[in-house]
Design a protein around this motif. Structure first.
Motif, PDB file in Angstrom:
ATOM      1  N   MET A 183      10.146 -27.994  17.407  1.00  0.00           N
ATOM      2  CA  MET A 183      10.692 -27.412  16.157  1.00  0.00           C
ATOM      3  C   MET A 183      10.940 -28.538  15.152  1.00  0.00           C
ATOM      4  O   MET A 183      11.470 -29.567  15.508  1.00  0.00           O
ATOM      5  CB  MET A 183      12.004 -26.684  16.473  1.00  0.00           C
ATOM      6  N   SER A 184      10.522 -28.328  13.892  1.00  0.00           N
ATOM      7  CA  SER A 184      10.689 -29.383  12.888  1.00  0.00           C
ATOM      8  C   SER A 184      12.147 -29.449  12.435  1.00  0.00           C
ATOM      9  O   SER A 184      12.922 -28.508  12.632  1.00  0.00           O
ATOM     10  CB  SER A 184       9.806 -29.086  11.677  1.00  0.00           C
ATOM     11  N   PHE A 185      12.495 -30.569  11.818  1.00  0.00           N
ATOM     12  CA  PHE A 185      13.850 -30.735  11.284  1.00  0.00           C
ATOM     13  C   PHE A 185      14.176 -29.637  10.275  1.00  0.00           C
ATOM     14  O   PHE A 185      15.250 -29.039  10.316  1.00  0.00           O
ATOM     15  CB  PHE A 185      13.981 -32.121  10.651  1.00  0.00           C
ATOM     16  N   ASP A 186      13.211 -29.363   9.368  1.00  0.00           N
ATOM     17  CA  ASP A 186      13.459 -28.334   8.350  1.00  0.00           C
ATOM     18  C   ASP A 186      13.794 -26.991   8.993  1.00  0.00           C
ATOM     19  O   ASP A 186      14.713 -26.293   8.553  1.00  0.00           O
ATOM     20  CB  ASP A 186      12.225 -28.167   7.440  1.00  0.00           C
ATOM     21  N   THR A 187      13.039 -26.633  10.020  1.00  0.00           N
ATOM     22  CA  THR A 187      13.286 -25.358  10.708  1.00  0.00           C
ATOM     23  C   THR A 187      14.644 -25.384  11.397  1.00  0.00           C
ATOM     24  O   THR A 187      15.407 -24.414  11.316  1.00  0.00           O
ATOM     25  CB  THR A 187      12.181 -25.108  11.759  1.00  0.00           C
ATOM     26  N   GLU A 188      14.934 -26.486  12.065  1.00  0.00           N
ATOM     27  CA  GLU A 188      16.223 -26.578  12.779  1.00  0.00           C
ATOM     28  C   GLU A 188      17.392 -26.540  11.814  1.00  0.00           C
ATOM     29  O   GLU A 188      18.425 -25.915  12.087  1.00  0.00           O
ATOM     30  CB  GLU A 188      16.288 -27.874  13.622  1.00  0.00           C
ATOM     31  N   LEU A 189      17.230 -27.237  10.675  1.00  0.00           N
ATOM     32  CA  LEU A 189      18.312 -27.237   9.672  1.00  0.00           C
ATOM     33  C   LEU A 189      18.500 -25.818   9.115  1.00  0.00           C
ATOM     34  O   LEU A 189      19.635 -25.326   9.012  1.00  0.00           O
ATOM     35  CB  LEU A 189      17.996 -28.225   8.541  1.00  0.00           C
ATOM     36  N   ALA A 190      17.386 -25.157   8.799  1.00  0.00           N
ATOM     37  CA  ALA A 190      17.476 -23.794   8.252  1.00  0.00           C
ATOM     38  C   ALA A 190      18.121 -22.853   9.270  1.00  0.00           C
ATOM     39  O   ALA A 190      18.934 -21.995   8.911  1.00  0.00           O
ATOM     40  CB  ALA A 190      16.077 -23.299   7.855  1.00  0.00           C
ATOM     41  N   GLU A 191      17.766 -23.018  10.537  1.00  0.00           N
ATOM     42  CA  GLU A 191      18.362 -22.190  11.593  1.00  0.00           C
ATOM     43  C   GLU A 191      19.866 -22.409  11.696  1.00  0.00           C
ATOM     44  O   GLU A 191      20.634 -21.454  11.833  1.00  0.00           O
ATOM     45  CB  GLU A 191      17.735 -22.531  12.952  1.00  0.00           C
ATOM     46  N   ALA A 192      20.274 -23.693  11.641  1.00  0.00           N
ATOM     47  CA  ALA A 192      21.704 -24.000  11.733  1.00  0.00           C
ATOM     48  C   ALA A 192      22.440 -23.442  10.517  1.00  0.00           C
ATOM     49  O   ALA A 192      23.532 -22.856  10.639  1.00  0.00           O
ATOM     50  CB  ALA A 192      21.913 -25.510  11.851  1.00  0.00           C
ATOM     51  N   GLN A 193      21.831 -23.606   9.329  1.00  0.00           N
ATOM     52  CA  GLN A 193      22.455 -23.087   8.103  1.00  0.00           C
ATOM     53  C   GLN A 193      22.661 -21.583   8.206  1.00  0.00           C
ATOM     54  O   GLN A 193      23.722 -21.060   7.851  1.00  0.00           O
ATOM     55  CB  GLN A 193      21.569 -23.410   6.886  1.00  0.00           C
ATOM     56  N   SER A 194      21.643 -20.904   8.716  1.00  0.00           N
ATOM     57  CA  SER A 194      21.713 -19.456   8.820  1.00  0.00           C
ATOM     58  C   SER A 194      22.747 -19.030   9.863  1.00  0.00           C
ATOM     59  O   SER A 194      23.549 -18.109   9.625  1.00  0.00           O
ATOM     60  CB  SER A 194      20.301 -18.953   9.152  1.00  0.00           C
ATOM     61  N   ALA A 195      22.795 -19.706  11.001  1.00  0.00           N
ATOM     62  CA  ALA A 195      23.776 -19.374  12.045  1.00  0.00           C
ATOM     63  C   ALA A 195      25.203 -19.614  11.542  1.00  0.00           C
ATOM     64  O   ALA A 195      26.125 -18.830  11.823  1.00  0.00           O
ATOM     65  CB  ALA A 195      23.507 -20.201  13.301  1.00  0.00           C
ATOM     66  N   ILE A 196      25.383 -20.691  10.784  1.00  0.00           N
ATOM     67  CA  ILE A 196      26.722 -21.012  10.267  1.00  0.00           C
ATOM     68  C   ILE A 196      27.138 -19.989   9.200  1.00  0.00           C
ATOM     69  O   ILE A 196      28.266 -19.499   9.206  1.00  0.00           O
ATOM     70  CB  ILE A 196      26.745 -22.465   9.727  1.00  0.00           C
ATOM     71  N   GLY A 197      26.210 -19.662   8.307  1.00  0.00           N
ATOM     72  CA  GLY A 197      26.514 -18.650   7.290  1.00  0.00           C
ATOM     73  C   GLY A 197      26.877 -17.310   7.932  1.00  0.00           C
ATOM     74  O   GLY A 197      27.864 -16.671   7.549  1.00  0.00           O
ATOM     75  N   ASP A 198      26.076 -16.890   8.931  1.00  0.00           N
ATOM     76  CA  ASP A 198      26.361 -15.629   9.632  1.00  0.00           C
ATOM     77  C   ASP A 198      27.704 -15.700  10.348  1.00  0.00           C
ATOM     78  O   ASP A 198      28.455 -14.720  10.382  1.00  0.00           O
ATOM     79  CB  ASP A 198      25.268 -15.324  10.671  1.00  0.00           C
ATOM     80  N   GLY A 199      27.999 -16.856  10.932  1.00  0.00           N
ATOM     81  CA  GLY A 199      29.275 -17.021  11.650  1.00  0.00           C
ATOM     82  C   GLY A 199      30.459 -16.842  10.710  1.00  0.00           C
ATOM     83  O   GLY A 199      31.431 -16.141  11.039  1.00  0.00           O
ATOM     84  N   PHE A 200      30.386 -17.448   9.534  1.00  0.00           N
ATOM     85  CA  PHE A 200      31.482 -17.274   8.562  1.00  0.00           C
ATOM     86  C   PHE A 200      31.545 -15.823   8.074  1.00  0.00           C
ATOM     87  O   PHE A 200      32.640 -15.287   7.876  1.00  0.00           O
ATOM     88  CB  PHE A 200      31.328 -18.242   7.392  1.00  0.00           C
ATOM     89  N   ASP A 201      30.377 -15.192   7.885  1.00  0.00           N
ATOM     90  CA  ASP A 201      30.379 -13.781   7.458  1.00  0.00           C
ATOM     91  C   ASP A 201      31.139 -12.926   8.466  1.00  0.00           C
ATOM     92  O   ASP A 201      31.961 -12.090   8.088  1.00  0.00           O
ATOM     93  CB  ASP A 201      28.940 -13.251   7.322  1.00  0.00           C
ATOM     94  N   ARG A 202      30.845 -13.109   9.761  1.00  0.00           N
ATOM     95  CA  ARG A 202      31.522 -12.322  10.796  1.00  0.00           C
ATOM     96  C   ARG A 202      33.020 -12.601  10.798  1.00  0.00           C
ATOM     97  O   ARG A 202      33.840 -11.694  10.920  1.00  0.00           O
ATOM     98  CB  ARG A 202      30.950 -12.649  12.183  1.00  0.00           C
ATOM     99  N   LEU A 203      33.366 -13.888  10.623  1.00  0.00           N
ATOM    100  CA  LEU A 203      34.774 -14.294  10.647  1.00  0.00           C
ATOM    101  C   LEU A 203      35.550 -13.636   9.508  1.00  0.00           C
ATOM    102  O   LEU A 203      36.650 -13.109   9.706  1.00  0.00           O
ATOM    103  CB  LEU A 203      34.813 -15.814  10.465  1.00  0.00           C
ATOM    104  N   PHE A 204      34.983 -13.658   8.313  1.00  0.00           N
ATOM    105  CA  PHE A 204      35.724 -13.164   7.151  1.00  0.00           C
ATOM    106  C   PHE A 204      35.605 -11.649   6.990  1.00  0.00           C
ATOM    107  O   PHE A 204      36.358 -11.060   6.220  1.00  0.00           O
ATOM    108  CB  PHE A 204      35.289 -13.898   5.881  1.00  0.00           C
TER     109      PHE A 204
END
Lengths: 288, 288
Positions: free
Chosen positions: A1-22
Motif C-alpha cells: 500500500m502506498s503512503f498516499d493510500t495509507e494516509l488517506a485511509e488513516a484520515q478517513s478512519a479518524i474522521g469517521d471516529g470523530f463523527d461517531r464520537l460526536f
C-alpha cells in the motif's frame, strides 16, 4: 500500500471516529466547537500512530490516533486565542474563537485535552489496562509542563527576552512545542504492541525537528491561501526561527539531513517501514 | 482524630506534595504560575480523597489528592479568565491572569489539567496499573465534556437563554460544574482499594449539591473579604441560583436535608466515617 493510500485511509478512519464520537454528544456550542476543532488537518500525528501500530502488528490503533489528534487540536485552539497568537484563520477556516467565541474556545480546548486522555484510557482502546495506563501516562508527560506546554512557555518567554534564541534554544523550544506530540504518536504503536520504542523514538526526534524546520520555511516562503493560516508572522515579529538562524538553504539542507537520520532509525524494520519513510519525506516536501 | 485535625493534616500533606513537585521544575513563569494556582484553598476535594481512602484501608492517597486539587485549580484559573467570569481575586490573591498574564494563565491551566492525569497515572500512585487506569479514566469522565466542562458550558448557555434556569436545569448544571469533581474525589478511595464505590457516590452526590447551594448562599449573603473572591455577581447578573429559586431559607433547609442524606449514605461504615460526616456538616456551615 502506498503512503498516499495509507494516509488517506488513516484520515478517513479518524474522521469517521470523530463523527461517531460526536454523534452521541448534546447539541451545545461546546460540542459543536469541539467537532469544528478536530475537523480537517493533515492527520500526520494520527497517521504516525496507525502506521507505527501496523508496523508492530497492532491492528487497532484508532483510539490513540483520535487521542493525539484531539490533543493536537486543543493545542491549536488555545494557541490561536487572542491572548496567545491571536490568529483568525486555521486550516482555511475561522479559528475557533472567531467561529464561536473566546469562552467556548477555551472550554472546547479544555475538553479536547480531557478527551485525549479519555480515549487512551477507555477500555475499548486496548484490552490490557497496563497498556492503556502507559499510553496515557506517556501522553501526559509529552503534552504537559515538561513537554508541549513547556515549548509554548519557552516561546512566550523568548518574545520578551533581550536576545533572540540561538540554535540550541530554538531546538529545545521545538522539541517541546512540536516534537513531543510527534514523538508520542510515533511511539504509540510499539507501546500498543509491548515492543521496544527506541527505533520509533529516534525516528520521531529527527522527524519532529525536520517538520518544524519545514514549518519555518513555509512561514518564510509560503502562501497564506495554500497554508490555510497566516504566514510571515514569526519573521515580522523578529522571532528567531530555523530560517533566520540557518538561512533558507541551510534550513532546507538540515531538514533533508534529518529526514535521512529519521529513515536510518527505521533500518531494523526493512521494507515494512516504507510508509513511515514516505511520511518523513512528505513532512519536508509538503506545501502546507 | 477530629475532622479539624484530619483536614489540617490533609492540607499540609497536599501543600508539601506540591512543594516537592515544583521544586524539580524550571524557574519559568509557567511553573511559578502553576504553583501560585495550587496554593491555598480549603483542599476539601483532596481531603475527600484522603479520608475516603483511609475509610477503605488505602493509606497512600497523596497522588490522587494532588491530582484532584490540580484539576480543580485548572478549572478556577480558566473560569477566572477575562473571556469567562473575568474575576480579579481568588483565594484572597490576584487571579492568575492578574498576577501573571492571560497567556501564562491559559497555559498554566492547561498544564495543571495534564498534571492531574499524570499524577493518577504515575507508577508511584498505586502499584496496580489497572487501578491507575481506572482512576485516570474516571477523572477524565468527571472533568470533560460530559462532566465539569459540560457544567460550565451549560452555565454559559444559560446566560444567553431567554429564561433563567429552573430547579432541574440548575441542578443539572451544578452536577457537572461542582458535583463531578467532588464525586470523583469521594470515589477515589474505594477505587484505590478496589471496593464498592456506591456508598461514597451517594454521599458525594448529596454533598456536592449541598456544597453548591451553600456557595449560592455565601454569594448572596457573603463578605468579599471573608470569601477571598467577588460576591453578589450571580444575583447582579440576573442568573438563576438556588437562592433565587428557593429563597434563602428554602435553600438553607434543602442544604441541611442533603447533608442528612449524605450522612445516611455512609451508614454502612458506622463510626469509621465520622470525619466524612463532619466534612459534610462543614460544607454547609463554612463562611467562605
Amino acid at each position: 500500500m502506498s503512503f498516499d493510500t495509507e494516509l488517506a485511509e488513516a484520515q478517513s478512519a479518524i474522521g469517521d471516529g470523530f463523527d461517531r464520537l460526536f454523534a452521541a454528544t448534546p447539541d451545545l456550542p461546546l460540542h459543536r466547537a469541539m467537532r469544528h476543532a478536530v475537523s480537517g488537518g493533515k492527520r500526520l500525528r494520527g497517521f504516525l500512530v496507525v502506521a507505527g501500530a501496523r508496523l508492530h502488528g497492532a491492528e487497532d490503533a484508532l483510539n490513540p490516533a483520535l487521542a493525539i489528534e484531539a490533543i493536537h487540536a486543543y493545542s491549536l485552539v488555545h494557541d490561536d486565542l487572542p491572548a496567545m497568537d491571536d490568529d483568525d484563520v486555521r486550516r482555511g477556516q475561522p479559528t475557533l474563537h472567531r467561529a464561536f467565541d473566546e469562552a467556548t474556545a477555551i472550554l472546547a480546548g479544555d475538553a479536547l485535552q480531557t478527551l485525549g486522555f479519555e480515549l487512551c484510557l477507555a477500555p475499548g482502546c486496548h484490552p490490557d489496562a497496563a497498556v492503556r495506563a502507559d499510553l496515557a501516562f506517556s501522553l501526559a508527560r509529552a503534552s504537559g509542563a515538561d513537554g508541549m506546554v513547556l515549548g509554548q512557555a519557552l516561546d512566550i518567554a523568548a518574545e520578551s527576552a533581550a536576545d533572540p534564541l540561538d540554535l540550541d534554544g530554538i531546538t529545545r523550544l521545538q522539541a517541546g512545542k512540536t516534537g513531543a506530540l510527534i514523538g508520542w504518536a510515533a511511539e504509540a504503536g510499539p507501546r500498543l504492541a509491548g515492543a521496544d520504542i527506541a527505533p520509533m523514538r529516534a525516528y520521531a526526534q529527527a522527524l519532529g525537528l525536520a517538520f518544524q524546520i519545514t514549518d519555518d520555511l513555509l512561514d518564510h516562503e509560503g502562501d497564506a491561501g495554500e497554508m490555510g493560516k497566516a504566514v510571515g508572522k514569526d519573521a515580522g515579529a523578529g522571532k528567531a526561527t530555523f530560517v533566520s538562524l540557518l538561512g533558507a538553504d541551510g534550513a532546507r539542507a538540515r531538514a533533508s539531513q534529518l529526514v535521512d537520520e529519521a529513515c536510518d532509525a527505521l533500518a531494523p524494520y526493512g521494507k515494512e517501514a516504507a510508509s513511515l519513510i514516505a511520511a518523513a519525506r512528505f513532512a519536508i516536501s509538503r506545501r502546507s
